[in-house]
Design a protein around this motif. Structure first.
Motif, PDB file in Angstrom:
ATOM      1  N   HIS A  16      52.009  48.437 -75.414  1.00  0.00           N
ATOM      2  CA  HIS A  16      52.336  49.771 -75.929  1.00  0.00           C
ATOM      3  C   HIS A  16      52.709  49.659 -77.410  1.00  0.00           C
ATOM      4  O   HIS A  16      52.851  48.547 -77.946  1.00  0.00           O
ATOM      5  CB  HIS A  16      53.403  50.471 -75.082  1.00  0.00           C
ATOM      6  CG  HIS A  16      54.707  49.735 -74.956  1.00  0.00           C
ATOM      7  ND1 HIS A  16      55.557  49.553 -76.009  1.00  0.00           N
ATOM      8  CD2 HIS A  16      55.304  49.140 -73.896  1.00  0.00           C
ATOM      9  CE1 HIS A  16      56.630  48.892 -75.600  1.00  0.00           C
ATOM     10  NE2 HIS A  16      56.495  48.621 -74.316  1.00  0.00           N
ATOM     11  N   VAL A 207      52.949  55.195 -75.590  1.00  0.00           N
ATOM     12  CA  VAL A 207      51.600  55.161 -76.156  1.00  0.00           C
ATOM     13  C   VAL A 207      51.025  53.784 -75.871  1.00  0.00           C
ATOM     14  O   VAL A 207      51.455  52.782 -76.445  1.00  0.00           O
ATOM     15  CB  VAL A 207      51.634  55.404 -77.683  1.00  0.00           C
ATOM     16  CG1 VAL A 207      50.229  55.346 -78.255  1.00  0.00           C
ATOM     17  CG2 VAL A 207      52.279  56.750 -77.979  1.00  0.00           C
ATOM     18  N   THR A 208      50.079  53.722 -74.944  1.00  0.00           N
ATOM     19  CA  THR A 208      49.435  52.446 -74.611  1.00  0.00           C
ATOM     20  C   THR A 208      48.219  52.273 -75.516  1.00  0.00           C
ATOM     21  O   THR A 208      47.535  53.238 -75.844  1.00  0.00           O
ATOM     22  CB  THR A 208      49.011  52.426 -73.131  1.00  0.00           C
ATOM     23  OG1 THR A 208      48.479  53.699 -72.810  1.00  0.00           O
ATOM     24  CG2 THR A 208      50.170  52.131 -72.226  1.00  0.00           C
ATOM     25  N   ASP A 211      44.380  52.622 -73.754  1.00  0.00           N
ATOM     26  CA  ASP A 211      43.942  53.852 -73.097  1.00  0.00           C
ATOM     27  C   ASP A 211      43.157  54.718 -74.071  1.00  0.00           C
ATOM     28  O   ASP A 211      43.157  54.474 -75.279  1.00  0.00           O
ATOM     29  CB  ASP A 211      45.147  54.587 -72.510  1.00  0.00           C
ATOM     30  CG  ASP A 211      45.711  53.816 -71.323  1.00  0.00           C
ATOM     31  OD1 ASP A 211      44.974  52.956 -70.800  1.00  0.00           O
ATOM     32  OD2 ASP A 211      46.881  54.035 -70.957  1.00  0.00           O
ATOM     33  N   SER A 216      46.112  59.382 -76.074  1.00  0.00           N
ATOM     34  CA  SER A 216      47.286  58.893 -76.810  1.00  0.00           C
ATOM     35  C   SER A 216      47.638  59.846 -77.945  1.00  0.00           C
ATOM     36  O   SER A 216      48.816  60.126 -78.200  1.00  0.00           O
ATOM     37  CB  SER A 216      47.024  57.503 -77.381  1.00  0.00           C
ATOM     38  OG  SER A 216      46.772  56.602 -76.347  1.00  0.00           O
ATOM     39  N   LYS A 219      49.539  62.618 -76.575  1.00  0.00           N
ATOM     40  CA  LYS A 219      50.942  62.277 -76.291  1.00  0.00           C
ATOM     41  C   LYS A 219      51.771  62.341 -77.576  1.00  0.00           C
ATOM     42  O   LYS A 219      52.894  62.826 -77.574  1.00  0.00           O
ATOM     43  CB  LYS A 219      51.040  60.851 -75.732  1.00  0.00           C
ATOM     44  CG  LYS A 219      50.560  60.699 -74.314  1.00  0.00           C
ATOM     45  CD  LYS A 219      50.841  59.262 -73.870  1.00  0.00           C
ATOM     46  CE  LYS A 219      50.094  58.951 -72.585  1.00  0.00           C
ATOM     47  NZ  LYS A 219      50.292  57.549 -72.168  1.00  0.00           N
ATOM     48  N   THR A 280      44.744  57.110 -84.338  1.00  0.00           N
ATOM     49  CA  THR A 280      43.367  57.000 -83.838  1.00  0.00           C
ATOM     50  C   THR A 280      42.532  56.107 -84.755  1.00  0.00           C
ATOM     51  O   THR A 280      41.764  55.265 -84.301  1.00  0.00           O
ATOM     52  CB  THR A 280      42.728  58.407 -83.741  1.00  0.00           C
ATOM     53  OG1 THR A 280      43.607  59.212 -82.961  1.00  0.00           O
ATOM     54  CG2 THR A 280      41.373  58.366 -83.074  1.00  0.00           C
TER      55      THR A 280
END
Ligand code: AQP
Length: 332
Positions: A16, A207-208, A211, A216, A219, A280
């Motif tokens: 994470h 926040v992984t 994934d 994310s 989130k 991102t």
């Protein structure tokens, strides 16, 4: 070159953001200036129940993520803890030199065992800090890059190193914690009073890294803030906003003070949107690199075998010295 040692547990399929910003990011930087040893701490992972197939998978995914994050096997020694039996061997010696009372004062054990209940809590979870001490001392590490939650264990490591050196003669380097203040503790997005943790109650707060980046980003955009509107760093009064500023600053390299100016007069939504974009942009290539390692298991095995060989060279030297000093006769 000074030495560093650190590890991460393969207890879940993805690191994470707290693991990355609190620890792994520093590992990547320190491989340039230090003789760096980093491990996937699978011996530590079994202090809580693990499914064997999942543990195997998570260990590989952890190693791939470390490479994806920027560890370079030509610049550092990356290995799996169970490939180096000296960890468990020195761990036993350390546990025999540690008082039951001092081990009982470790707050992480108190917290984790309280969550699990005493019947489900293993003795291994109790002695985990002692194995961690062995991990560090085996490599004569000068510094240990970790998050704030590990500080108490490092203090115990220093005490034990000094104790051993006093009783048996100078054997161990006394290590210093290497904790970067700004990212020492990344908080849960839904409950910014507690640290971001794999075992958090709500997955929305974590926040992984592996994934779906869109999930994310979502989130991050729905992180808890406060009823005020000013974007300002204030851990006490504005823990949610401060956490987002810390994360944004770490990812972009822009100081928090500059971000405060940048967001002056803007709404929380602006901070969240920009942060989600920056995340991102960072996470997409990270995921690609990690996937490339996972798609080439032979290369991953080669890296880990080479790392284990190098780690054992150092670890076996320290262990032989320790065995001699405590009075074990050499095996002929
Ligand atoms: N929230 C965090 N902020 C900063 N650093 C963090 N670390 C963990 N959480 C944060 C650091 O990550 C490194 C690897 O830790 P680990 O493998 O011991 O993982 P962990 O502490 O078990 O991870 P979690 O998510 O904290 O799991 P649980 O559910 O066990 O509570 C360490 O250097 C740690 O400091």
């Amino acid at each position: 070159r000074p030495r560093v040692l650190s590890g991460i547990q393969p207890t879940s399929g993805s690191f994470h953001l707290g693991n990355y910003l609190g620890a792994v990011r520093q590992w990547v930087a320190l491989q340039e200036s230090h003789d760096a040893y980093y491990m996937v701490a699978d011996l530590h992972a079994i202090t809580v129940e693990q499914d064997p197939a999942t543990l195997r998978e998570n260990s590989r995914v952890s190693a791939a993520q470390l490479l994806g994050a920027g560890l370079d096997p030509d610049r550092c020694t990356l290995f799996v803890q169970s490939h180096v039996p000296e960890h468990a061997q020195l761990g036993w010696v350390v546990s025999c030199l540690t008082g039951f009372g001092e081990a009982s004062r470790m707050t992480q054990f108190k917290d984790k065992s309280a969550k699990q209940g005493s019947e489900r809590t293993s003795v291994g979870l109790f002695t985990y800090p002692l194995l961690q001490i062995a991990d560090i001392l085996l490599y004569q590490a000068n510094a240990v890059p970790v998050g704030e939650d590990q500080r108490q264990h490092l203090e115990l490591t220093r005490d034990l190193a000094v104790r051993f050196n006093t009783r048996f003669g100078k054997t161990f380097t006394v290590p210093e914690p290497y904790i970067v203040k700004e990212t020492a503790k990344i908080f849960d997005l839904q409950d910014p009073e507690i640290k971001m943790s794999k075992s958090a109650s709500s997955p929305k707060g974590i926040v992984t890294l592996l994934d779906d980046a869109k999930a994310s980003a979502k989130k991050l955009k729905s992180a808890v803030t406060d009823t005020d509107t000013v974007i300002r760093y204030d851990e006490e009064k504005k823990p949610g906003v401060s956490n987002l500023l810390s994360i944004y600053s770490a990812i972009t390299g822009r100081p928090v003070s500059e971000l405060e100016q940048h967001f002056e007069g803007k709404m929380y939504g602006a901070l969240k949107t920009e942060l989600a974009e920056a995340f991102t942009e960072w996470v997409t290539p990270f995921q690609q690199r990690t996937r490339a390692y996972l798609e080439d298991p032979a290369e991953l095995d080669r890296v880990l075998a080479k790392g284990a060989g190098k780690a054992r060279e150092t670890a076996s030297g320290t262990l032989a010295d320790v065995y001699d000093r405590v009075g074990f006769i050499p095996a002929k």
